[in-house]
Design an enzyme around this catalytic site. Structure first.
Site, PDB file in Angstrom:
ATOM      1  N   HIS A 210      -4.480 -58.673   1.615  1.00 49.40           N
ATOM      2  CA  HIS A 210      -5.093 -57.381   1.294  1.00 49.40           C
ATOM      3  C   HIS A 210      -4.107 -56.232   1.455  1.00 49.40           C
ATOM      4  O   HIS A 210      -4.176 -55.239   0.735  1.00 49.40           O
ATOM      5  CB  HIS A 210      -6.380 -57.194   2.091  1.00 49.40           C
ATOM      6  CG  HIS A 210      -7.476 -58.090   1.585  1.00 49.40           C
ATOM      7  ND1 HIS A 210      -7.626 -59.383   2.020  1.00 49.40           N
ATOM      8  CD2 HIS A 210      -8.404 -57.901   0.620  1.00 49.40           C
ATOM      9  CE1 HIS A 210      -8.620 -59.950   1.351  1.00 49.40           C
ATOM     10  NE2 HIS A 210      -9.111 -59.074   0.501  1.00 49.40           N
TER      11      HIS A 210
ATOM     12  N   HIS B  57      -4.320 -71.484  10.326  1.00 53.09           N
ATOM     13  CA  HIS B  57      -3.937 -70.413  11.236  1.00 53.09           C
ATOM     14  C   HIS B  57      -5.153 -69.732  11.856  1.00 53.09           C
ATOM     15  O   HIS B  57      -5.230 -69.563  13.059  1.00 53.09           O
ATOM     16  CB  HIS B  57      -3.084 -69.381  10.501  1.00 53.09           C
ATOM     17  CG  HIS B  57      -2.425 -68.415  11.432  1.00 53.09           C
ATOM     18  ND1 HIS B  57      -3.101 -67.365  12.000  1.00 53.09           N
ATOM     19  CD2 HIS B  57      -1.169 -68.363  11.920  1.00 53.09           C
ATOM     20  CE1 HIS B  57      -2.271 -66.703  12.800  1.00 53.09           C
ATOM     21  NE2 HIS B  57      -1.100 -67.295  12.767  1.00 53.09           N
TER      22      HIS B  57
ATOM     23  N   GLU C 175      -6.499 -69.790  15.737  1.00 54.64           N
ATOM     24  CA  GLU C 175      -6.832 -68.487  16.321  1.00 54.64           C
ATOM     25  C   GLU C 175      -8.103 -67.896  15.742  1.00 54.64           C
ATOM     26  O   GLU C 175      -8.416 -68.112  14.573  1.00 54.64           O
ATOM     27  CB  GLU C 175      -5.690 -67.490  16.049  1.00 54.64           C
ATOM     28  CG  GLU C 175      -4.410 -67.831  16.780  1.00 54.64           C
ATOM     29  CD  GLU C 175      -3.237 -66.988  16.308  1.00 54.64           C
ATOM     30  OE1 GLU C 175      -3.445 -65.939  15.678  1.00 54.64           O
ATOM     31  OE2 GLU C 175      -2.090 -67.398  16.573  1.00 54.64           O
TER      32      GLU C 175
ATOM     33  N   HIS D 237       4.493 -72.348  14.637  1.00 47.68           N
ATOM     34  CA  HIS D 237       3.133 -72.712  15.038  1.00 47.68           C
ATOM     35  C   HIS D 237       2.980 -74.237  15.151  1.00 47.68           C
ATOM     36  O   HIS D 237       2.231 -74.718  15.995  1.00 47.68           O
ATOM     37  CB  HIS D 237       2.107 -72.170  14.043  1.00 47.68           C
ATOM     38  CG  HIS D 237       1.774 -70.725  14.281  1.00 47.68           C
ATOM     39  ND1 HIS D 237       1.452 -70.244  15.531  1.00 47.68           N
ATOM     40  CD2 HIS D 237       1.717 -69.669  13.448  1.00 47.68           C
ATOM     41  CE1 HIS D 237       1.201 -68.946  15.445  1.00 47.68           C
ATOM     42  NE2 HIS D 237       1.366 -68.568  14.193  1.00 47.68           N
TER      43      HIS D 237
HETATM   44 CO    CO Z   1       0.631 -66.703  13.732  1.00 43.35          CO
END
Ligand code: CO
Length: 266
Positions: free
Chosen positions: A89, A147, A177, A211
Site C-alpha cells: 500500500h 510473515h 507475527e 527470518h
Molecule cells: Co520481518
C-alpha cells in the site's frame, strides 16, 4: 514515452535470500531485454543494515527519483511482496504521489503482489500445493511459514490456509507475527489433534533469509523448529524462498506484464 521497470522487494541482507532476488531479476531482464530494470528495497531497516555492510541499495523513492531525472516518463513498479500488506500500500501511495507532483511521471502502474484478489488465492494455492506435494515424503503435514502483518492484508494468509485445507487437510499456513490465531501455538494445537509426528517446514517468504535462519530453524526457544520439536514433532525444513520457484515467479511476471499493458494504454 520512456519506460522503466522497478522491482520493489522487502529486501534482505542475508546471503541465502539473495538467490531469490537474483533469480527474479534474471527472469525479468530476460522477459524485457529492451527495458531498464532496477531493484529497490522497501524496508527501511534493511537499508540501514546494508549500507553499514557497504552494500549499495536504493529505496523505491530513490530509484524513482533517479529514473525521473533520466527522463523516464512511465514506470511499471512491480511489488515482490507475497500479500498486499503495508509495504504494497505504501507503493500505491508513492506511485500516486510521483504522478501528481510537479514535473512527476506521466504514469506509474503498480503490479500486484503474488497473492491478489480471489482468483489469485485459488491459483497461488494450487501452485503452492504442488510445491508441498514434492517435499511431503514421509512427513505427516506440510507447514508454510508466512510473515504475518498488522495490516488487513492478513486475510490472505487465512484465505490461503482455507484454500489448502479444502484440497488437502495436511497442508497448513501459519504466520510468525501479529496473528495469534495463525501463530505457531495454534499450529501445534492442530498438529496434536491430527496426530502429526513429522512436518515439512517451508518458508512462505520471498527469500529464505534472516527470518528463516532465526525464526524458522534457529536454535532459540522461539524458533518454529524448536517449538515443534518440544511438542515431539520432528521437522524437515526446506530452505528455499518463494522467489526461487519459477512457477511462482511466473505469477509476478504476469502481474508485471499487466502493469506494462496498462502503461501502454495511456
Ligand atoms: Co520481518
Amino acid at each position: 514515452m520512456k519506460t522503466a521497470i522497478v522491482l520493489a522487494a522487502f529486501g534482505s541482507r542475508h546471503q541465502n535470500a539473495i538467490a531469490s532476488l537474483d533469480h527474479i531479476l534474471e527472469r525479468v531482464r530476460a522477459a524485457h531485454p529492451d527495458l531498464p530494470v532496477r531493484l529497490a528495497y522497501t524496508s527501511k531497516v534493511i537499508h540501514g543494515h546494508m549500507r553499514k555492510a557497504g552494500t549499495e541499495v536504493q529505496s523505491v523513492r530513490e530509484a524513482l527519483d533517479e529514473l525521473l531525472a533520466d527522463g523516464v516518463t512511465h514506470v511499471a513498479l512491480q511489488s515482490l511482496h507475497l500479500v498486499p500488506g503495508n509495504e504494497f500500500h505504501e507503493l500505491l501511495g508513492l506511485a500516486n504521489e510521483m504522478m501528481l507532483m510537479e514535473g512527476g511521471f506521466t504514469r506509474v502502474e503498480v503490479g500486484f503482489p503474488l497473492v491478489a484478489g480471489e482468483t489469485g488465492v485459488e491459483r497461488v494455492a494450487e501452485l503452492i500445493l504442488s510445491i508441498a506435494e514434492e517435499g511431503k515424503g514421509e512427513n505427516d503435514a506440510v507447514l508454510f511459514m508466512g510473515h504475518g502483518t498488522r495490516h488487513d492484508g492478513a486475510i490472505y494468509y487465512e484465505a490461503l490456509h482455507r484454500a489448502f485445507q479444502k484440497r488437502d487437510k495436511t497442508v497448513h499456513m501459519g504466520v510468525m507475527e501479529h496473528q495469534k490465531e495463525a501463530g505457531i501455538d495454534a499450529v501445534i494445537a492442530r498438529f496434536r489433534a491430527d496426530g502429526v509426528k513429522k512436518a515439512y517446514l517451508v518458508p512462505f517468504l520471498f527469500g529464505a533469509g534472516w527470518h528463516v535462519a532465526r525464526d524458522m530453524i534457529g536454535d532459540s526457544e522461539k524458533s518454529w523448529k524448536t517449538r515443534l520439536e518440544q511438542a515431539d514433532i520432528e521437522c524437515e525444513p526446506l530452505l528455499k524462498g518463494a522467489g526461487e520457484y519459477d512457477r511462482l515467479v511466473n505469477i509476478w511476471l504476469e502481474h508485471l506484464d499487466d502493469a506494462l499493458k496498462r502503461l501502454s494504454r495511456c
